[in-house]
Design a protein around this motif. Structure first.
Motif, mmCIF file in Angstrom:
data_model
loop_
_atom_site.group_PDB
_atom_site.id
_atom_site.type_symbol
_atom_site.label_atom_id
_atom_site.label_comp_id
_atom_site.label_asym_id
_atom_site.label_seq_id
_atom_site.Cartn_x
_atom_site.Cartn_y
_atom_site.Cartn_z
ATOM 1 N N LEU A 13 1.845 -3.145 1.807
ATOM 2 C CA LEU A 13 2.441 -1.808 1.762
ATOM 3 C C LEU A 13 1.372 -0.718 1.772
ATOM 4 O O LEU A 13 1.551 0.329 2.401
ATOM 5 C CB LEU A 13 3.350 -1.666 0.538
ATOM 6 N N LEU A 40 7.746 -8.823 2.938
ATOM 7 C CA LEU A 40 7.713 -7.507 2.297
ATOM 8 C C LEU A 40 9.136 -6.970 2.161
ATOM 9 O O LEU A 40 9.992 -7.271 3.001
ATOM 10 C CB LEU A 40 6.872 -6.529 3.119
ATOM 11 N N GLY A 44 10.377 -0.926 0.363
ATOM 12 C CA GLY A 44 8.948 -0.644 0.259
ATOM 13 C C GLY A 44 8.332 -0.301 1.599
ATOM 14 O O GLY A 44 7.540 0.647 1.713
ATOM 15 N N ALA A 47 9.606 3.151 2.709
ATOM 16 C CA ALA A 47 8.944 4.204 1.930
ATOM 17 C C ALA A 47 7.496 4.387 2.381
ATOM 18 O O ALA A 47 7.020 5.520 2.529
ATOM 19 C CB ALA A 47 8.998 3.872 0.435
ATOM 20 N N ALA A 48 6.783 3.289 2.627
ATOM 21 C CA ALA A 48 5.382 3.376 3.050
ATOM 22 C C ALA A 48 5.252 4.036 4.414
ATOM 23 O O ALA A 48 4.378 4.883 4.620
ATOM 24 C CB ALA A 48 4.749 1.980 3.072
#
Length: 194
Positions: A13, A40, A44, A47-48
């Protein structure tokens, strides 16, 4: 391969966020692939990619707005594509901010050009956020569907260690394709005299 998987799980991330600050399509696609492979988490990765994309363009916008004489900004202003980006943002500021990140090779210079074009800061941030959401959805989705396609083609042979290698191959292929497109676009646009 378990070590590589552990590294991706632990630092993936962060790498996706960092890669999405600049020209990050391949990182977003790779993130989507790792979501499909359950390496993953979707939230996440999204958002990354969103934060990296939003913050990267915002930094270049603010650099163009407040630091036009800084050496880094001056270097970007002399790159191929800057004069074209500046003309576009002056003519169609809203459309430019919404679409700039989708044009490979213009994203960094486009952010600086937008900062120099007198776009109100609040409007830029709203349009930039909307564009980041769309961009993240498109490229993470592409990576996810690449994973789906790879799984369909390869079938049961797609095991954990193969997932990592396929993901890395997708990332490398996306970077090569993007670099070739950017190189061809840059060759088409003549440099303007300084």
């Amino acid at each position: 391969m378990e070590t590589v998987r552990a590294l991706v799980e632990q630092y993936g991330l962060i790498a996706i966020f960092t890669g999405c600050v600049a020209e990050g399509e391949s990182f977003a696609i790779l993130g989507g692939f790792f979501v499909h492979q359950e390496i993953l988490p979707l939230a996440g990765v999204f958002a990354a990619t969103f934060l990296g994309s939003f913050l990267g363009d915002s930094m270049f916008f603010m650099a163009g707005r407040h630091f036009t004489n800084h050496p880094l900004v001056m270097r970007l202003r002399h790159k191929r594509g800057f004069s074209h980006a500046y003309r576009l943002v002056r003519r169609h500021p809203n459309i430019f901010v919404l679409t700039n990140r989708f044009i490979y090779g213009l994203r960094l210079v486009g952010g600086v050009a937008a900062g120099m074009a007198n776009i109100p800061v609040a409007r830029f941030f709203v349009l930039n956020a909307l564009s980041s959401v769309i961009w993240s959805t498109v490229f993470v989705g592409l990576g996810y569907f690449f994973g789906l396609g790879a799984e369909t083609l390869i079938g049961d042979t797609l095991r954990t260690h193969h997932r990592l290698l396929i993901g890395l191959a997708i990332g490398v292929a996306a970077m090569i394709i993007a670099a070739v497109i950017a190189h061809r676009m840059a060759k088409k646009e003549p440099r303007e005299p300084e």
